[in-house]
Motif scaffolding. Structure first.
Motif, PDB file in Angstrom:
ATOM      1  N   GLY A 158      -3.209  -0.394  -3.836  1.00 38.50           N
ATOM      2  CA  GLY A 158      -2.249   0.624  -3.239  1.00 38.50           C
ATOM      3  C   GLY A 158      -0.707   0.163  -3.439  1.00 38.50           C
ATOM      4  N   ILE A 159      -0.777  -0.949  -2.623  1.00 37.35           N
ATOM      5  CA  ILE A 159       0.638  -1.642  -2.228  1.00 37.35           C
ATOM      6  C   ILE A 159       1.271  -1.995  -3.704  1.00 37.35           C
ATOM      7  N   ASN A 160       0.610  -2.867  -4.403  1.00 35.97           N
ATOM      8  CA  ASN A 160       1.131  -3.678  -5.376  1.00 35.97           C
ATOM      9  C   ASN A 160       1.452  -2.590  -6.521  1.00 35.97           C
ATOM     10  N   MET A 161       0.497  -1.556  -7.014  1.00 36.03           N
ATOM     11  CA  MET A 161       0.706  -0.844  -8.007  1.00 36.03           C
ATOM     12  C   MET A 161       1.641   0.424  -7.527  1.00 36.03           C
ATOM     13  N   GLY A 162       1.363   0.813  -6.468  1.00 34.62           N
ATOM     14  CA  GLY A 162       2.118   1.982  -6.147  1.00 34.62           C
ATOM     15  C   GLY A 162       3.263   1.797  -5.330  1.00 34.62           C
ATOM     16  N   ALA A 163       3.229   1.105  -3.964  1.00 34.22           N
ATOM     17  CA  ALA A 163       4.471   1.103  -3.051  1.00 34.22           C
ATOM     18  C   ALA A 163       5.392   0.167  -3.812  1.00 34.22           C
ATOM     19  N   HIS A 164       5.009  -0.884  -4.287  1.00 29.89           N
ATOM     20  CA  HIS A 164       5.768  -1.929  -5.006  1.00 29.89           C
ATOM     21  C   HIS A 164       6.455  -1.617  -6.586  1.00 29.89           C
TER      22      HIS A 164
END
Ligand SMILES: [Zn+2]
Ligand SMILES: [Zn+2]
Length: 329
Positions: free
Chosen positions: A92-98
């Motif tokens: 969620g963080i890597n692919m989404g937020a980042h």
């Protein structure tokens, strides 16, 4: 491996082209030319926010106790489940937020955006809106006083100290220049921003309830393993991208910056540890050189691309990477 048509590969000549999409996208994250003038004032005394020290300290004590319970009392499947939830939230963080929101390195259809926002909420790294703002500021003013987690101020500060300290005046001042208006038209991001706390509590309550419902784990074991242990572990893994990745490793793409390449970290952070490449080509959806490294995050973007959920994937051509490597690596 062939490159699918919906991937946009940029060449060195695109950088100077007036019509290229790349330069305008770089506004989101490229290094500000005045950043070097800001530098780091090593005499600046940071002000500690003690209630946050208490908060993160307590969280980590509970996390260690969660590890103890996971090793001694929990079902093996609860431990595996906790790790899987942690990796999913990392996606969620890597692919989404980042890669999607902070760098716009690809575009995503609404169902994928909703899924990524849900995973990002489970991760508990605060709202995507503010995460993206801080991350764009990190790229624009990397390792200067205007960088929220300036690694020039030490490993601990860039790892977690910045979360427990009053912001440096330069972070406040230059933070006003960070453009996040593009996020305001994204319904999934704004919904998360508006209802962050109830959403966070609701989603994590479900995460904790699953082991109790499905394989009769005790509620206490599930709270400590699938919440406190999982959160503390993946919180630190994520923070290593700000600390470890700016301290240890090689610099084949740009030797003039602190971010470095680390295979070990990339394994732990599912693909975000090739940080010298990422800071050199922040708009590349792979966050690593093509053919050299591959990660679960990149695999999932490619998979979403195949199903039409992700499109307009941006990446640097081999020639562009080689030229840059010869010039600054
Ligand atoms: Zn960085
Ligand atoms: Zn980045």
């Amino acid at each position: 491996m062939t490159v699918p048509k919906i991937i946009k590969t940029f060449k060195t000549s695109d950088i100077n082209s007036e019509n290229a999409e790349l330069p305008e996208k770089q506004e989101f994250h490229s290094k500000n030319k005045s950043a070097n003038k800001i530098g780091t004032d090593y005499n600046f005394k940071r002000q500690t926010i003690w209630k946050l020290v208490l908060f993160y300290g307590t969280l980590h004590v509970l996390g260690w106790y969660g590890l103890y319970r996971a090793c001694v009392y929990c079902h093996t499947v609860t431990v595996l489940y906790s790790i899987i939830v942690g990796v999913a939230s990392q996606i969620g963080i890597n692919m989404g937020a980042h890669r999607l929101y902070a760098h716009r390195s690809f575009k995503a259809k609404l169902p994928l955006r909703i899924a990524l926002v849900i995973l990002d909420t489970i991760a508990g790294m605060y709202t995507l809106y503010y995460w993206v703002r801080d991350h764009r500021q990190h790229h624009k003013y990397t390792d200067t006083d205007a960088d929220p987690h300036n690694s020039s101020r030490g490993f601990f500060f860039s790892h977690v100290g910045w979360l427990m300290s009053k912001k440096h005046p330069a972070v406040r001042e230059y933070g006003k220049t960070i453009d996040v208006h593009d996020l305001e038209s994204d319904k999934a991001v704004m919904f998360q921003k508006r209802y962050y706390l109830p959403l966070y509590v609701f989603l994590n309550s479900i995460i904790v309830a699953v082991p109790v419902w499905l394989w009769n784990e005790t509620a206490l074991n599930s709270i400590f393993a699938s919440y406190f242990f999982r959160y503390s572990l993946f919180f630190n893994i994520t923070m290593c991208v700000n600390s470890w990745a700016h301290f240890f490793g090689s610099k084949p793409y740009d030797k003039n910056i602190r971010p470095a390449e680390s295979n070990v970290l990339s394994f732990l952070v599912v693909g975000e540890g090739w940080h010298n490449y990422h800071h050199t080509f922040p708009w590349d959806y792979r966050a690593a050189e093509f053919g050299l490294h591959y990660s679960l995050t990149t695999f999932l973007i490619d998979l979403s691309n195949k199903f039409g959920l992700a499109y307009d994937l941006k990446c640097a051509s081999k020639q562009m990477v080689q030229k840059r490597s010869l010039r600054t690596g």
